[in-house]
Design an enzyme around this catalytic site. Structure first.
Site, mmCIF file in Angstrom:
data_model
loop_
_atom_site.group_PDB
_atom_site.id
_atom_site.type_symbol
_atom_site.label_atom_id
_atom_site.label_comp_id
_atom_site.label_asym_id
_atom_site.label_seq_id
_atom_site.Cartn_x
_atom_site.Cartn_y
_atom_site.Cartn_z
ATOM 1 N N LYS A 42 0.847 -1.197 0.000
ATOM 2 C CA LYS A 42 0.000 0.000 0.000
ATOM 3 C C LYS A 42 0.881 1.246 0.000
ATOM 4 O O LYS A 42 1.772 1.388 0.862
ATOM 5 C CB LYS A 42 -0.831 -0.002 1.276
ATOM 6 C CG LYS A 42 -2.321 0.068 1.066
ATOM 7 C CD LYS A 42 -2.991 -0.053 2.434
ATOM 8 C CE LYS A 42 -4.393 0.448 2.387
ATOM 9 N NZ LYS A 42 -4.984 0.468 3.745
HETATM 10 C C1 E4P Z 1 -8.471 1.238 4.113
HETATM 11 O O1 E4P Z 1 -7.658 0.534 3.601
HETATM 12 C C2 E4P Z 1 -8.279 1.957 5.381
HETATM 13 O O2 E4P Z 1 -7.526 1.143 6.237
HETATM 14 C C3 E4P Z 1 -9.571 2.220 6.117
HETATM 15 O O3 E4P Z 1 -10.696 1.833 5.359
HETATM 16 C C4 E4P Z 1 -9.654 3.549 6.764
HETATM 17 O O4 E4P Z 1 -10.897 3.639 7.446
HETATM 18 P P1 E4P Z 1 -11.188 4.765 8.508
HETATM 19 O O5 E4P Z 1 -11.425 6.043 7.801
HETATM 20 O O6 E4P Z 1 -12.441 4.288 9.210
HETATM 21 O O7 E4P Z 1 -9.996 4.823 9.424
#
Ligand code: E4P
Length: 218
Positions: free
Chosen positions: A83
Site C-alpha cells: 500500500k
Molecule cells: C483502508 O484501507 C483503510 O484502512 C480504512 O478503510 C480507513 O478507514 P477509517 O477512515 O475508518 O480509518
C-alpha cells in the site's frame, strides 16, 4: 464484489475467515500499531489466516525508500499487496513497483483526479475513502461512482476498493456504485447478517418443529 476485512486483529480475522466469505484484508499503520507487533510479524500471521490479497502499507514518505520498503513487504508472502499513499512520491513508487510486477494498493484517495493518477501508475487497487469524506460533509459515495465510471470509460484494470466504510449501507451503496471490493471493520460486516425478521422467523420455525417432533410423552 469482493469483501475485505479492514483490521489487523487476529481474533476478528479468524472469526471472519470462518464465515467463508472474506476475500482479503486491508491494514494501515494505525491498525498495525493497535496490535503492537512489528508489521512483518503481524502480516505473516494474517497471511496464515486469510488466503487472499493482504494490504500492507509503507511508512516511508520518499519514493526510493517506499520502493525499498515495498519490495521487502512484498517478499513476506505471495498474497501481500503493497500500500502506497496518494502523494507524488507514492505515485512514483507505485509506478516503479508495478513495473517490477509488485501489486500496489494506492491509498488515501479522495478525488477522481487522484484516482486517475493511481490508474495511470498501474495500481492494482485504488482505495477511495468514503467515510472520511462524509466526515467533512461531502458525499463519499459520489467518489466511488465517478471513479468506477471513469475506469470503465477508459478500460483501466485498477480495481476500486471502497474504503473507510462505516455502516452496512455504505457496503450496499458501494456495491451499487460498482466498486470491485468493499473493505470494512469486523463490526460492520458482522452487522450485515442482522435482520429482526430472520430472528423472528427462525424462532417460529423451531417452535413449530418442536411442538410436533419433540413433545415428550407423559
Ligand atoms: C483502508 O484501507 C483503510 O484502512 C480504512 O478503510 C480507513 O478507514 P477509517 O477512515 O475508518 O480509518
Amino acid at each position: 464484489m469482493k469483501f475485505f476485512l479492514d483490521t489487523a486483529n487476529l481474533e476478528e480475522l479468524k472469526k471472519g475467515a470462518s464465515w467463508g466469505i472474506v476475500d482479503g484484508v486491508t491494514t494501515n499503520p494505525t491498525l498495525i500499531a493497535k496490535e503492537g507487533r512489528p508489521i512483518e510479524d503481524q502480516i505473516r500471521l494474517i497471511c496464515d489466516i486469510v488466503d487472499g490479497d493482504i494490504s500492507a502499507e509503507v511508512v516511508s514518505t520518499e519514493a526510493g525508500q517506499m520502493v525499498r520498503e515495498g519490495r521487502e513487504l512484498a517478499r513476506l508472502h505471495r498474497n501481500v499487496v503493497v500500500k502506497c499513499p496518494l502523494t507524488r512520491d507514492g505515485i512514483t513508487a507505485t509506478s516503479k513497483l508495478s513495473r517490477e510486477g509488485i501489486r500496489v494498493n494506492v491509498t488515501l484517495c479522495f478525488s477522481p483526479a487522484q484516482a486517475l493518477l493511481a490508474a495511470k501508475a498501474g495500481a492494482y487497487i485504488v482505495s477511495p475513502f468514503v467515510g472520511r469524506l462524509d466526515d467533512i460533509g461531502w458525499t463519499g459515495m459520489e467518489l466511488i461512482r465517478s471513479i468506477t465510471q471513469m475506469y470503465k470509460n477508459h478500460g483501466f484494470q485498477t480495481q476500486v476498493l471502497a474504503a473507510s466504510l462505516r455502516t452496512p449501507n455504505h457496503v450496499i451503496d458501494s456495491a451499487l456504485a460498482g466498486s470491485h471490493i468493499a473493505t470494512a471493520p469486523f463490526k460492520v460486516f458482522d452487522s450485515l447478517f442482522s435482520h429482526p425478521l430472520t430472528d423472528k422467523g427462525l424462532d417460529q420455525f423451531l417452535q413449530d418443529h418442536k411442538k410436533v417432533f419433540e413433545t415428550v410423552a407423559v
